[in-house]
Design a protein around this motif. Structure first.
Motif, PDB file in Angstrom:
ATOM      1  N   ASP A 137       0.838  -1.202   0.000  1.00  0.00           N
ATOM      2  CA  ASP A 137       0.000   0.000   0.000  1.00  0.00           C
ATOM      3  C   ASP A 137       0.870   1.247   0.000  1.00  0.00           C
ATOM      4  OD1 ASP A 137      -2.218  -1.577   0.058  1.00  0.00           O
ATOM      5  OD2 ASP A 137      -2.484  -1.467   2.242  1.00  0.00           O
ATOM      6  N   GLY A 138       0.569   2.150  -0.924  1.00  0.00           N
ATOM      7  CA  GLY A 138       1.281   3.415  -0.984  1.00  0.00           C
ATOM      8  C   GLY A 138       2.637   3.339  -1.652  1.00  0.00           C
ATOM      9  N   GLU A 139       3.019   2.161  -2.161  1.00  0.00           N
ATOM     10  CA  GLU A 139       4.328   2.026  -2.796  1.00  0.00           C
ATOM     11  C   GLU A 139       4.277   2.605  -4.204  1.00  0.00           C
ATOM     12  OE1 GLU A 139       7.723  -1.404  -3.719  1.00  0.00           O
ATOM     13  OE2 GLU A 139       5.772  -1.958  -2.897  1.00  0.00           O
ATOM     14  N   ALA A 140       5.189   3.536  -4.479  1.00  0.00           N
ATOM     15  CA  ALA A 140       5.182   4.225  -5.770  1.00  0.00           C
ATOM     16  C   ALA A 140       6.162   3.613  -6.755  1.00  0.00           C
ATOM     17  CB  ALA A 140       5.517   5.710  -5.558  1.00  0.00           C
ATOM     18  N   ASN A 141       7.199   3.016  -6.247  1.00  0.00           N
ATOM     19  CA  ASN A 141       8.218   2.464  -7.137  1.00  0.00           C
ATOM     20  C   ASN A 141       7.687   1.266  -7.923  1.00  0.00           C
ATOM     21  OD1 ASN A 141      10.089   4.346  -6.227  1.00  0.00           O
ATOM     22  ND2 ASN A 141      10.795   3.002  -4.566  1.00  0.00           N
ATOM     23  N   GLN A 142       8.212   1.117  -9.118  1.00  0.00           N
ATOM     24  CA  GLN A 142       7.819  -0.019  -9.962  1.00  0.00           C
ATOM     25  C   GLN A 142       8.467  -1.290  -9.427  1.00  0.00           C
ATOM     26  OE1 GLN A 142       8.682   0.519 -14.082  1.00  0.00           O
ATOM     27  NE2 GLN A 142       7.855  -1.456 -14.716  1.00  0.00           N
ATOM     28  N   LEU A 143       7.682  -2.375  -9.432  1.00  0.00           N
ATOM     29  CA  LEU A 143       8.218  -3.656  -8.969  1.00  0.00           C
ATOM     30  C   LEU A 143       9.254  -4.194  -9.960  1.00  0.00           C
ATOM     31  CD1 LEU A 143       4.993  -5.492  -7.717  1.00  0.00           C
ATOM     32  CD2 LEU A 143       6.754  -4.389  -6.326  1.00  0.00           C
ATOM     33  N   PRO A 144      10.247  -4.923  -9.468  1.00  0.00           N
ATOM     34  CA  PRO A 144      11.201  -5.567 -10.386  1.00  0.00           C
ATOM     35  C   PRO A 144      10.530  -6.692 -11.164  1.00  0.00           C
ATOM     36  CG  PRO A 144      11.605  -6.277  -8.138  1.00  0.00           C
ATOM     37  CD  PRO A 144      10.565  -5.194  -8.055  1.00  0.00           C
ATOM     38  N   ARG A 185       6.393 -10.183  -4.798  1.00  0.00           N
ATOM     39  CA  ARG A 185       6.658  -8.766  -5.055  1.00  0.00           C
ATOM     40  C   ARG A 185       7.546  -8.594  -6.298  1.00  0.00           C
ATOM     41  NH1 ARG A 185       5.657  -5.051  -1.406  1.00  0.00           N
ATOM     42  NH2 ARG A 185       7.633  -3.934  -1.716  1.00  0.00           N
ATOM     43  N   TYR A 186       7.408  -9.517  -7.218  1.00  0.00           N
ATOM     44  CA  TYR A 186       8.077  -9.441  -8.521  1.00  0.00           C
ATOM     45  C   TYR A 186       7.032  -9.625  -9.612  1.00  0.00           C
ATOM     46  CZ  TYR A 186      12.938  -9.791  -6.864  1.00  0.00           C
ATOM     47  OH  TYR A 186      14.155  -9.554  -6.280  1.00  0.00           O
ATOM     48  N   ASN A 187       7.162  -8.857 -10.691  1.00  0.00           N
ATOM     49  CA  ASN A 187       6.395  -9.141 -11.898  1.00  0.00           C
ATOM     50  C   ASN A 187       7.086 -10.286 -12.649  1.00  0.00           C
ATOM     51  OD1 ASN A 187       4.632  -6.894 -11.479  1.00  0.00           O
ATOM     52  ND2 ASN A 187       6.185  -5.539 -12.365  1.00  0.00           N
ATOM     53  N   LEU A 188       6.282 -11.124 -13.276  1.00  0.00           N
ATOM     54  CA  LEU A 188       6.834 -12.217 -14.074  1.00  0.00           C
ATOM     55  C   LEU A 188       6.432 -12.018 -15.534  1.00  0.00           C
ATOM     56  CD1 LEU A 188       6.185 -15.336 -11.797  1.00  0.00           C
ATOM     57  CD2 LEU A 188       8.274 -13.986 -12.033  1.00  0.00           C
ATOM     58  N   LEU A 189       7.426 -11.982 -16.403  1.00  0.00           N
ATOM     59  CA  LEU A 189       7.204 -11.802 -17.835  1.00  0.00           C
ATOM     60  C   LEU A 189       7.580 -13.101 -18.540  1.00  0.00           C
ATOM     61  CD1 LEU A 189       6.643 -10.044 -20.359  1.00  0.00           C
ATOM     62  CD2 LEU A 189       9.058  -9.335 -20.256  1.00  0.00           C
ATOM     63  N   PHE A 190       6.610 -13.689 -19.243  1.00  0.00           N
ATOM     64  CA  PHE A 190       6.851 -14.931 -19.974  1.00  0.00           C
ATOM     65  C   PHE A 190       6.900 -14.627 -21.474  1.00  0.00           C
ATOM     66  CE2 PHE A 190       4.913 -16.144 -15.988  1.00  0.00           C
ATOM     67  CZ  PHE A 190       5.685 -17.227 -15.579  1.00  0.00           C
ATOM     68  N   LEU A 202       9.818  -0.852 -18.681  1.00  0.00           N
ATOM     69  CA  LEU A 202       9.908  -2.312 -18.606  1.00  0.00           C
ATOM     70  C   LEU A 202      11.362  -2.757 -18.710  1.00  0.00           C
ATOM     71  CD1 LEU A 202       8.771  -5.175 -18.568  1.00  0.00           C
ATOM     72  CD2 LEU A 202       8.296  -4.969 -21.022  1.00  0.00           C
ATOM     73  N   HIS A 203      12.093  -2.153 -19.636  1.00  0.00           N
ATOM     74  CA  HIS A 203      13.493  -2.509 -19.830  1.00  0.00           C
ATOM     75  C   HIS A 203      14.288  -2.335 -18.532  1.00  0.00           C
ATOM     76  CE1 HIS A 203      17.707  -1.758 -21.043  1.00  0.00           C
ATOM     77  NE2 HIS A 203      17.453  -2.601 -22.028  1.00  0.00           N
ATOM     78  N   GLU A 204      14.075  -1.230 -17.866  1.00  0.00           N
ATOM     79  CA  GLU A 204      14.831  -0.928 -16.650  1.00  0.00           C
ATOM     80  C   GLU A 204      14.362  -1.750 -15.450  1.00  0.00           C
ATOM     81  OE1 GLU A 204      14.419   3.248 -16.170  1.00  0.00           O
ATOM     82  OE2 GLU A 204      15.902   3.755 -17.724  1.00  0.00           O
ATOM     83  N   SER A 205      13.158  -2.302 -15.526  1.00  0.00           N
ATOM     84  CA  SER A 205      12.618  -3.049 -14.378  1.00  0.00           C
ATOM     85  C   SER A 205      13.086  -4.497 -14.334  1.00  0.00           C
ATOM     86  CB  SER A 205      11.083  -3.019 -14.405  1.00  0.00           C
ATOM     87  OG  SER A 205      10.573  -3.907 -15.402  1.00  0.00           O
ATOM     88  N   ILE A 206      13.650  -5.000 -15.438  1.00  0.00           N
ATOM     89  CA  ILE A 206      14.024  -6.419 -15.494  1.00  0.00           C
ATOM     90  C   ILE A 206      15.213  -6.693 -14.581  1.00  0.00           C
ATOM     91  CG2 ILE A 206      14.803  -8.305 -16.961  1.00  0.00           C
ATOM     92  CD1 ILE A 206      13.335  -7.036 -19.280  1.00  0.00           C
ATOM     93  N   ASP A 207      14.972  -7.497 -13.571  1.00  0.00           N
ATOM     94  CA  ASP A 207      16.021  -7.890 -12.635  1.00  0.00           C
ATOM     95  C   ASP A 207      16.990  -8.849 -13.324  1.00  0.00           C
ATOM     96  OD1 ASP A 207      17.409  -7.993 -10.316  1.00  0.00           O
ATOM     97  OD2 ASP A 207      16.029  -9.305  -9.246  1.00  0.00           O
ATOM     98  N   TYR A 208      16.427  -9.874 -13.938  1.00  0.00           N
ATOM     99  CA  TYR A 208      17.210 -10.769 -14.784  1.00  0.00           C
ATOM    100  C   TYR A 208      16.261 -11.605 -15.627  1.00  0.00           C
ATOM    101  CZ  TYR A 208      16.354 -14.717 -11.539  1.00  0.00           C
ATOM    102  OH  TYR A 208      15.777 -15.695 -10.762  1.00  0.00           O
TER     103      TYR A 208
END
Length: 562
Positions: free
Chosen positions: A214-221, A271-276, A300-306
């Motif tokens: 709640d209230g988190e503004a940053n984009q999730l990894p 707390r991670y987005n998953l991109l398939f 999106l490019h900058e959010s990719i952890d790995y």
């Protein structure tokens, strides 16, 4: 009046003679192809250009006599099709024939109906591997050569085995099939191949959103799980790639299914987005992956952890390899390898690491993760191969089918990937916590793995011959949509150095033909019979004088001048 009747009689006689002559020609025309022995489905060797240079089989139509490998020494094979069962293949003979550009009418390779042997045993396992290696050598030889005659593959069956046995008998007694001796003729009536205009590649992506506080503004990894689904092989119509990379596609779909169960409940959503990503153009320098990555916006490019790319994980025993471009000392790489190693140890597996630095000036990429690395995104490829295959190698060849894939290996690979990702997402690294335990509701589903592996193992997937609305492509989209959100399809033109040609399969008709000697003898007998019959009919109906008058030269007409 009498002259009119006689003229009419002569006309009827001539018409009868013309009918008889026409009948003779029809009979003669029917003599050569007198008996269709069998018809089989055949699959043509791929035809393509690379940087303008021609490769593969350059012709498709076929109309030649057949021979076996037992042909007499010094025989002229320029109008002969060699039928070669894989079990009898002499790779050195084929290599020499192609490299020395010896004249040949065509090649027909016979593949076993199934690449397996009953009753198991060490001897049969050895034979299975021997045949697989032989077929791999043959395939590399054929796709890297410019062959100026038709080359086809077919599966062995009782009918074609019978034909081949008869051909061998004739060859062994020194009587190969020719126009004068007869034998068997192979006929494929098909138009000459045409270039495939603007071949399309289709990327499919799905998304599982992580849970923000709640209230988190940053984009999730974001963590990306990627697998290339298309294939390349000597025969496009047979290139199913059960292992390369059907196994990677199956693993991705099962990982998506497992995490969809976790992410469907807010209490267990990470707390991670998953991109398939299911990408196309893999055999062609991962062209589809490159285009897919370029379509990402900056956020999106900058959010990719790995990103973890799955490549050929269906035919390994006890060890997998993680291939990376960044140095092993890199903090992110160490974290990925540490997570996978811990889970592998618990599963009684081994995971090794291979580092290969990318060359930015060289457009060639060996692994899919290198396309990520070029954009400075941390990525790795999980594979059973310790060394990267060469271009157009190990991408779904003839030997890469269901019989050579270990279903259990895929299931173990799914457990390794899913458990490693989950521990990273939920912060359980180094802990002996099984999120996807075998006896839980989150267990890997062997039936799901098997069903998709079966589908992939009977679906050729060479990108230039897959339309953007191909039923298989739509099935992948639907399956990903069942487990993820915001499913998108990206259609692009396959660009680069490759040009492909159509006509990938055909119907082969095998005819048993008579010799020219037989043709002439039959023609002589028929002609004599018809002449005797015709003469008898004329004599009995009109008399001998009328018969003689047919062959008598008519008197010349002199024009009287005044």
């Amino acid at each position: 009046m009498e002259a009119s009747k006689k003229s009419g009689g002569h006309r009827e006689m001539l018409e009868s003679m013309y009918s008889v002559i026409a009948l003779v020609f029809i009979l003669v025309a029917c003599v050569e192809l007198c008996d269709a022995a069998t018809a089989v489905d055949v699959y043509r060797l791929i035809q393509y250009d690379m940087s303008g240079s021609p490769f593969g089989s350059r012709f498709a139509a076929l109309n030649h006599h057949a021979a076996s490998l037992h042909f007499p020494p010094g025989a002229d094979l320029s109008r002969t099709v060699l039928i070669i069962p894989l079990r009898e293949l002499n790779i050195t003979f084929i290599r020499d024939y192609i490299n020395q550009k010896k004249p040949l009418g065509g090649l027909l390779f016979l593949l076993p109906e199934v690449f397996s042997f009953e009753n198991g045993g060490n001897k049969q396992i050895h034979e299975k591997e021997k045949m697989k290696n032989l077929l791999a050598q043959l395939e590399q030889l054929l796709i890297n050569a410019n062959i100026p005659y038709p080359v086809y593959f077919a599966f062995e069956n009782d009918e074609i085995d019978t034909v081949l046995a008869a051909i061998k008998r004739n060859d062994l007694i020194g009587q190969p099939a020719t126009a004068t001796t007869g034998g068997y003729k192979l006929v494929i009536s098909t138009p000459e191949p045409k270039k495939v205009a603007s071949p399309t590649i289709t990327n499919i992506q799905g998304w599982l959103s992580g849970l923000k506080a709640d209230g988190e503004a940053n984009q999730l990894p974001t963590i990306a799980i990627v697998a290339s689904y298309d294939t390349f092989g000597a025969a496009p119509a047979l290139s199913v790639g059960s292992d390369s990379n059907g196994s990677g596609v199956v693993a991705l779909l099962e990982v998506a299914r497992l995490f969809s169960l976790l992410y469907s409940n807010p209490k267990t959503r990470g707390r991670y987005n998953l991109l398939f990503g299911l990408t196309s153009g893999g055999p062609y320098n991962y062209n589809g992956t490159q285009k897919w990555l370029r379509s990402f916006d900056q956020r999106l490019h900058e959010s990719i952890d790995y990103a973890i790319c799955l490549n050929s994980i269906g035919s390994w025993d006890n060890e997998l390899w993680i291939h990376v471009s960044k140095p092993p000392e890199n903090a992110y790489i160490k974290q990925i390898f540490y997570g996978f190693s811990n889970v592998a140890e618990e599963l009684d597996l081994k995971v090794g690491m291979k580092h290969k630095k990318i060359n930015i000036s060289n457009p060639r990429v060996a692994w899919e993760h290198e396309q990520f690395s070029r954009l400075r995104v941390t990525a790795a490829t999980l594979s059973e191969f310790s060394v990267a295959p060469e271009l157009l190698e190990g991408t779904g060849g003839l030997f890469d089918n269901r019989q050579f894939v270990n279903e259990t290996a895929i299931i173990r690979g799914v457990k390794l990937v899913a458990e490693s990702l989950a521990r990273h997402i939920y912060g359980h690294q180094g802990k002996n916590v099984q999120i996807f335990a075998d006896d839980s509701s989150l267990a890997v589903n062997p039936a799901y793995v098997q069903s998709w592996l079966d589908l992939l193992s009977r679906t050729p997937r060479v990108a230039p011959f897959l339309s953007k609305n191909d039923p298989f492509v739509m099935a992948l989209k639907k399956e990903l949509a069942d487990h993820t959100d915001e499913v998108k399809m990206q259609h692009e033109i396959l660009e680069g150095i490759f040009t492909f040609y159509d006509s990938t399969s055909a119907r082969l008709n095998i005819y048993q033909v008579a010799s020219v000697t037989f043709d002439l003898l039959l023609l002589l007998v028929l002609g004599s019979y018809l002449i005797v019959l015709f003469s008898f009919l004329v004599i009995t109906t009109r008399g001998l004088d009328d018969l003689i008058s047919l062959f008598r030269r008519p008197p010349s007409r002199k024009v009287k001048t005044a």
